[in-house]
Design an enzyme around this catalytic site. Structure first.
Site, short mmCIF file in Angstrom:
data_model
loop_
_atom_site.label_atom_id
_atom_site.label_comp_id
_atom_site.label_asym_id
_atom_site.label_seq_id
_atom_site.Cartn_x
_atom_site.Cartn_y
_atom_site.Cartn_z
N LYS A 31 18.79 -24.64 -13.70
CA LYS A 31 18.42 -24.40 -15.10
C LYS A 31 16.93 -24.03 -15.10
O LYS A 31 16.07 -24.89 -14.96
CB LYS A 31 18.68 -25.63 -15.97
CG LYS A 31 18.45 -25.36 -17.43
CD LYS A 31 19.01 -26.47 -18.29
CE LYS A 31 18.95 -26.12 -19.77
NZ LYS A 31 17.61 -25.79 -20.27
N LYS A 50 20.63 -32.34 -16.91
CA LYS A 50 19.17 -32.33 -16.84
C LYS A 50 18.65 -33.40 -15.89
O LYS A 50 19.28 -34.45 -15.71
CB LYS A 50 18.58 -32.60 -18.24
CG LYS A 50 19.00 -31.60 -19.31
CD LYS A 50 18.18 -30.36 -19.31
CE LYS A 50 17.05 -30.36 -20.27
NZ LYS A 50 17.25 -30.28 -21.65
N ALA A 53 0.84 -1.21 0.00
CA ALA A 53 0.00 0.00 0.00
C ALA A 53 0.87 1.26 0.00
O ALA A 53 0.60 2.22 -0.73
CB ALA A 53 -0.91 -0.01 1.22
N GLU A 109 16.81 -15.42 -18.12
CA GLU A 109 15.65 -16.28 -18.38
C GLU A 109 14.40 -15.64 -17.78
O GLU A 109 14.38 -15.32 -16.59
CB GLU A 109 15.92 -17.65 -17.73
CG GLU A 109 14.95 -18.73 -18.13
CD GLU A 109 15.41 -19.50 -19.39
OE1 GLU A 109 16.35 -19.04 -20.07
OE2 GLU A 109 14.80 -20.54 -19.66
N GLU A 168 24.28 -23.45 -11.24
CA GLU A 168 23.05 -22.65 -11.22
C GLU A 168 21.84 -23.53 -11.55
O GLU A 168 21.98 -24.47 -12.33
CB GLU A 168 23.13 -21.54 -12.30
CG GLU A 168 24.38 -20.71 -12.21
CD GLU A 168 24.56 -19.76 -13.40
OE1 GLU A 168 23.65 -19.65 -14.23
OE2 GLU A 168 25.63 -19.14 -13.46
N ASP A 190 2.25 1.74 -3.39
CA ASP A 190 1.24 2.29 -4.31
C ASP A 190 1.11 3.79 -4.15
O ASP A 190 0.90 4.52 -5.13
CB ASP A 190 -0.12 1.62 -4.06
CG ASP A 190 -0.14 0.18 -4.56
OD1 ASP A 190 0.77 -0.16 -5.35
OD2 ASP A 190 -1.03 -0.58 -4.16
N CYS A 214 -20.66 -34.36 -34.91
CA CYS A 214 -21.67 -34.05 -35.93
C CYS A 214 -22.46 -35.28 -36.35
O CYS A 214 -23.38 -35.16 -37.16
CB CYS A 214 -21.01 -33.40 -37.15
SG CYS A 214 -19.93 -34.52 -38.03
N SER A 220 23.46 -22.19 -27.22
CA SER A 220 22.70 -23.06 -26.31
C SER A 220 23.69 -23.91 -25.54
O SER A 220 24.90 -23.68 -25.60
CB SER A 220 21.70 -23.89 -27.11
OG SER A 220 22.40 -24.71 -27.98
N LYS A 223 29.08 -23.96 -15.01
CA LYS A 223 29.90 -23.08 -15.83
C LYS A 223 31.28 -22.96 -15.22
O LYS A 223 31.38 -22.71 -14.00
CB LYS A 223 29.26 -21.68 -15.91
CG LYS A 223 27.85 -21.70 -16.49
CD LYS A 223 27.16 -20.37 -16.41
CE LYS A 223 25.74 -20.50 -16.92
NZ LYS A 223 24.93 -19.30 -16.70
S1 IVH Z 1 23.62 -20.14 -19.76
C1 IVH Z 1 26.35 -20.01 -23.25
N1 IVH Z 1 22.34 -20.40 -17.46
O1 IVH Z 1 18.92 -23.01 -21.02
C2 IVH Z 1 25.46 -20.22 -22.10
N2 IVH Z 1 21.15 -20.91 -19.47
O2 IVH Z 1 19.69 -25.07 -22.96
C3 IVH Z 1 24.05 -19.96 -22.40
N3 IVH Z 1 18.82 -21.58 -19.12
O3 IVH Z 1 18.96 -20.93 -23.87
C4 IVH Z 1 23.06 -20.24 -21.40
N4 IVH Z 1 18.81 -21.40 -16.92
O4 IVH Z 1 17.33 -20.36 -21.95
C5 IVH Z 1 22.25 -20.52 -18.81
N5 IVH Z 1 21.32 -20.58 -15.38
C6 IVH Z 1 21.25 -20.68 -16.71
C7 IVH Z 1 20.06 -21.07 -17.36
C8 IVH Z 1 20.07 -21.18 -18.75
C9 IVH Z 1 18.09 -21.69 -18.00
C10 IVH Z 1 18.32 -21.86 -20.49
C11 IVH Z 1 18.58 -20.76 -21.48
C12 IVH Z 1 19.35 -21.40 -22.60
C13 IVH Z 1 19.00 -22.85 -22.43
C14 IVH Z 1 20.08 -23.74 -23.01
#
Ligand code: IVH
Length: 435
Positions: free
Chosen positions: A120, A320, A38, A178, A118, A41, A417, A86, A296
């Site tokens: 996904k 995955k 509130a 994302e 991280e 707002d 029908c 990707s 990464k």
């Molecule tokens: S890094 C070069 N980090 O996964 C690195 N991607 O399968 C590019 N995604 O297109 C992506 N969480 O849409 C990265 N923590 C994360 C992510 C992530 C989801 C998705 C993203 C990407 C796809 C690849």
């Protein structure tokens, strides 16, 4: 109106904008609001009132300017300053270990590599361009080289800063991240859509994509979309940036960009495995859907040495989770008739949660598929939903088949029908003759 009046209005507008941006940051980035909704707002209304009196003082990055006005024309296409790659996928610990081995071999190191791990996020990738700290463009990933210009829609996300907080950001900065829809928002939105007799979304990922790609930004503005930044594109080689990925994410957070609080630095294979297991255990209770975790290589210099192969970096991997499955019972098999007259069998199921979505209908695609899987009314079936994939019947649990399970016959008449249903020789698809 006098110059002093204008100066006074400008000062008040500046004060309100700074306060609102601060509270957006506390709410969306720190998850620690300092004032009630509130009170927030009231600040927003004060700013709107002042800007209504002083339209010349309205700037595109004012917090009042998020909600798109007129519907935008069909999205334009934009070329990303750097291609959006990707990720390679792994589904087992062995594949993850092979990735780590390749990384160490290429880098020529014996000891454990430091990774940033991280979640996904199961949404859609976006690229945001900030020039001189101001959001100038937002785009979907598209084919990785060019995507759709969805700037007007992205601007409606309250968690997306229209300008970066004071800092040493590069003048030309591309932030990647994302866009997703939290589970709670997804369920509430679907309920609203259902009550209004509109089409519901199959899962939060489709809902996020469908909501972002609305031609009318006002529709996007009403959808509960959130986003997390997970990396940099153009501008990522600025010498003022930290030299590890994890610290760079911290820097982004400091500039007001939301970063997933579950990201963590881990060491070697043991660290990756532990993180994967921990996120899997917490997966069902997370406020958003994830379909795996991403690893990464943390040191940016090592990332550069590792480089890319085809369309994925050698320094990152998506590990995955297996598709989610659930067991339920077939209550009935109905036949749906599409616009082309194709008759599709659909199993009506006792509702069951699969990967955070309640499934009560599942297409059996065509009559051959129904026969091949030998689905009967009364059967117990395993239903699977893999991230973005629509639910499917994996198989019947034959041991559980009751004596009175009913085999399903192709209807002779169209359920809609009344016309005769035919099945051309050699075709899997049955057709209603009049449809
Ligand atoms: S890094 C070069 N980090 O996964 C690195 N991607 O399968 C590019 N995604 O297109 C992506 N969480 O849409 C990265 N923590 C994360 C992510 C992530 C989801 C998705 C993203 C990407 C796809 C690849």
């Amino acid at each position: 109106m006098s110059v002093p009046e204008r100066a006074q209005a400008q000062a008040e507008i500046d004060r309100l904008r700074v306060a609102i941006r601060h509270h957006d940051y506390c709410y969306y980035v720190l998850d620690a609001p300092e004032i009630s909704d509130a009170e927030y707002d009231i600040l927003m209304r004060e700013l709107q009132a002042l800007e209504a009196n002083w339209p010349v003082l309205i700037t595109p990055d004012s917090p009042t300017q998020r909600v798109g006005g007129a519907p935008s024309p069909a999205f334009g296409s934009v070329t990303h300053p750097e291609p959006m790659l990707s990720l390679d996928n792994a589904f087992s610990a062995a594949e993850m270990e092979a990735f780590d081995r390749r990384v160490r071999e290429r880098l020529g190191v014996d000891g454990p590599v430091t990774y940033c791990a991280e979640p996904k996020l199961d949404g859609l990738a976006v690229s945001l361009l900030y020039e001189e700290g101001r959001l100038v463009r937002g785009a979907t990933r598209g084919d990785g080289v060019s995507g759709e210009d969805v700037t007007a829609n992205l601007r409606t996300l309250p968690s997306l800063p229209l300008r970066l907080a004071v800092g040493d950001w590069p003048a030309f900065l591309e932030v990647r991240g994302e866009v997703y829809m939290p589970r709670a928002g997804f369920l509430a939105m679907n309920q609203r859509l259902q009550e209004a007799g509109e089409r519901v979304f199959a899962n939060p990922r489709n809902a996020a994509a469908g909501s972002l790609r609305q031609l009318d930004a006002r529709v996007t503005a009403r959808r509960p979309l959130r986003w997390f930044a997970y990396g940099l594109g153009a501008g990522g080689n600025d010498p003022a940036l930290p030299d590890t990925h994890f610290e760079r994410l911290g820097r982004l957070r400091g500039w007001g960009l939301p970063v997933c609080p579950l990201n963590r630095r881990v060491s070697g294979v043991a660290g990756l495995l532990a993180y994967h297991g921990e996120m899997q255990a917490r997966r069902a209770e997370l406020p958003f859907e994830i379909d795996g975790v991403v690893y990464k290589v943390d040191a940016v210099a090592s990332q550069q040495r590792l480089g890319f192969v085809s369309r994925a970096p050698r320094w990152a991997l998506a590990h995955k989770y297996a598709a989610e499955e659930a067991v339920t019972r077939v209550l009935a098999v109905a036949f749906q008739v599409g616009r082309t007259g194709a008759v599709t069998p659909v199993a009506r199921l006792a509702p069951v949660a699969v990967g955070g979505v309640i499934v009560s209908n599942v297409s059996l695609h065509n009559f051959d598929e129904l026969r091949r899987k030998d689905v009967r009314i009364g059967d117990t079936v395993i239903v699977r939903r893999a991230g973005d994939v629509i639910p499917e019947v994996v198989r019947v649990v034959i041991e559980e088949r009751p004596d009175d399970a009913v085999e399903v016959a192709l209807p002779t008449q169209c359920p809609e029908c009344g016309a005769a249903v035919v099945r051309p020789e050699g075709e899997a698809i049955a057709l209603s003759l009049i449809h």
